[in-house]
Design an enzyme around this catalytic site. Structure first.
Site, PDB file in Angstrom:
ATOM      1  CG  ASN A  12      -2.085   1.573   1.229  1.00 26.77           C
ATOM      2  OD1 ASN A  12      -1.798   1.775   0.455  1.00 26.77           O
ATOM      3  ND2 ASN A  12      -2.733   1.815   2.955  1.00 26.77           N
ATOM      4  CD1 TRP A  13       4.447   1.392  -2.432  1.00 26.19           C
ATOM      5  CD2 TRP A  13       3.930   2.161  -4.382  1.00 26.19           C
ATOM      6  NE1 TRP A  13       5.052   0.805  -3.663  1.00 26.19           N
ATOM      7  CE2 TRP A  13       4.730   1.082  -4.554  1.00 26.19           C
ATOM      8  CE3 TRP A  13       3.584   2.959  -5.473  1.00 26.19           C
ATOM      9  CZ2 TRP A  13       5.223   1.327  -5.097  1.00 26.19           C
ATOM     10  CZ3 TRP A  13       4.545   2.546  -6.845  1.00 26.19           C
ATOM     11  CH2 TRP A  13       4.790   1.194  -6.531  1.00 26.19           C
ATOM     12  CE  LYS A  14       0.202   3.855   4.821  1.00 26.97           C
ATOM     13  NZ  LYS A  14       0.431   3.478   6.180  1.00 26.97           N
ATOM     14  CG  HIS A  99      -5.881   1.754   5.593  1.00 25.17           C
ATOM     15  ND1 HIS A  99      -5.728   2.808   5.535  1.00 25.17           N
ATOM     16  CD2 HIS A  99      -4.724   0.588   5.084  1.00 25.17           C
ATOM     17  CE1 HIS A  99      -4.058   2.326   5.950  1.00 25.17           C
ATOM     18  NE2 HIS A  99      -3.926   1.597   5.483  1.00 25.17           N
ATOM     19  CD  GLU A 101      -2.918   5.430   6.658  1.00 21.52           C
ATOM     20  OE1 GLU A 101      -2.966   5.562   5.540  1.00 21.52           O
ATOM     21  OE2 GLU A 101      -1.817   5.425   7.202  1.00 21.52           O
ATOM     22  CD  GLU A 171      -3.609  -2.775   7.599  1.00 20.34           C
ATOM     23  OE1 GLU A 171      -2.268  -3.004   6.921  1.00 20.34           O
ATOM     24  OE2 GLU A 171      -4.214  -1.667   6.753  1.00 20.34           O
ATOM     25  N   GLY A 177       2.478   2.564  10.595  1.00 21.99           N
ATOM     26  CA  GLY A 177       2.740   3.372  10.340  1.00 21.99           C
ATOM     27  C   GLY A 177       3.811   4.115  12.263  1.00 21.99           C
ATOM     28  CB  SER A 216       4.624  -1.836  12.102  1.00 23.42           C
ATOM     29  OG  SER A 216       4.717   0.030  12.385  1.00 23.42           O
ATOM     30  N   GLY A 237       2.658  -1.067   4.331  1.00 20.60           N
ATOM     31  CA  GLY A 237       2.248   0.167   4.126  1.00 20.60           C
ATOM     32  C   GLY A 237       4.199   1.154   4.083  1.00 20.60           C
ATOM     33  N   GLY A 238       4.647   1.287   4.927  1.00 19.53           N
ATOM     34  CA  GLY A 238       6.101   2.305   4.075  1.00 19.53           C
ATOM     35  C   GLY A 238       7.035   1.330   3.963  1.00 19.53           C
TER      36      GLY A 238
HETATM   37  C1  PEP Z   1      -1.180  -0.128   5.827  1.00 27.16           C
HETATM   38  O1  PEP Z   1      -0.981   1.289   5.751  1.00 27.16           O
HETATM   39  O2  PEP Z   1      -1.704  -1.062   4.934  1.00 27.16           O
HETATM   40  C2  PEP Z   1       0.472  -0.575   7.140  1.00 27.16           C
HETATM   41  C3  PEP Z   1       0.140  -0.927   6.737  1.00 27.16           C
HETATM   42  O3  PEP Z   1       1.239   0.658   6.425  1.00 27.16           O
HETATM   43  P1  PEP Z   1       2.293   0.139   7.673  1.00 27.16           P
HETATM   44  O4  PEP Z   1       3.402  -0.918   6.776  1.00 27.16           O
HETATM   45  O5  PEP Z   1       3.502   1.911   7.635  1.00 27.16           O
HETATM   46  O6  PEP Z   1       2.306   0.829   8.951  1.00 27.16           O
END
Ligand code: PEP
Length: 252
Positions: A12-14, A99, A101, A171, A177, A216, A237-238
């Protein structure tokens, strides 16, 4: 991990990587990650970068594409939004729905995630329904209630056959994050609860529904999380933004 479920590694590049950067990143990733028939990679770039990523992944049937959100409506006067049908037309096969966010920064409700899942399925795409509790909810012992409420609402407008082919991502919001990751045992415990609720809805074929963990994940903890019972893949994500690290996670 149950052997009959093929692991899914989802990025997930957001709101990162416009088309030019996305093309460069996916190219490096593909050089580092040789196609494997024992796992599926799904890329969720920003919708505006989908075409660039698609262009580079045409030859790679192991790499699927998705979008991070769609509107509840089929079309209309919703400035700035995209529909599930448009996402399908642009080459997406999957859509992230609910999600954290979207839920916590944009106020998306369970009712909207239900409508979005239905819209996604109607457009011939596969929803990846994201569920997860806030830190204070975990501390109050409400994890199971929160996750099950989100899950049941999210699938409420879907036919049993559509639930059987969807994906779920657990999640925990406190892990997204933040650098704070659920332990493999934490993930397994919640995934079991999700699996049981899916079994109540679709019967024994709930065993075939991939349940991903996200929060994370990085190159150091990916293998342990992926090896955990009931964890069928990772939503990252990150750590998916940088192609060499992402390739290493996909090889975990
Ligand atoms: C996400 O946005 O779905 C996620 C899991 O982010 P991160 O890996 O950065 O915690």
């Amino acid at each position: 991990m149950a052997s009959h479920r093929r692991p899914v590694l989802a990025a997930n590049w957001k709101m990162n990587h416009g088309p030019t950067e996305a093309a460069a990143v996916i190219e490096t990733f593909l050089q580092r990650h040789a196609a494997r028939d024992d796992r599926t990679v799904i890329m969720f770039p920003p919708a505006i970068s989908l075409a660039a990523v698609r262009e580079h992944t045409r030859e790679r049937t192991d790499v699927k594409l998705g979008v991070q959100n769609v509107h509840t409506a089929e079309k209309g006067a919703f400035t700035g939004e995209i529909s599930a049908g448009m996402a399908a037309d642009a080459g997406a096969s999957f859509v992230l729905v609910g999600h954290s966010e979207r839920r916590h920064l944009f106020g998306e409700t369970d009712e909207q995630t239900a409508q979005k899942c239905a819209r996604v399925v109607a457009a011939g795409l596969t929803p990846v329904l994201c569920v997860g509790e806030l830190l204070e909810q975990r501390e109050r012992g409400e994890t199971e209630t929160v996750v099950l409420t989100q899950l049941r609402a999210g699938v409420s407008q879907l036919a049993v056959g559509d639930v059987r082919t969807m994906l779920v991502a657990y999640e925990p919001v406190w892990a997204i994050g933040t650098g704070r990751t659920a332990t493999p045992a934490d993930a397994t415990a919640v995934h079991r609860v999700i699996r049981e609720a899916l079994r109540e809805r679709v019967g024994a074929s709930a065993l075939d529904i991939p349940i991903l963990y996200g929060g994370s994940v990085n190159a150091s903890n990916a293998a342990a999380l992926l090896a955990a019972d009931q964890v069928d893949g990772l939503l990252v994500g990150g750590a998916s933004l940088e192609p060499v690290g992402w390739a290493s996670i996909c090889g975990a």
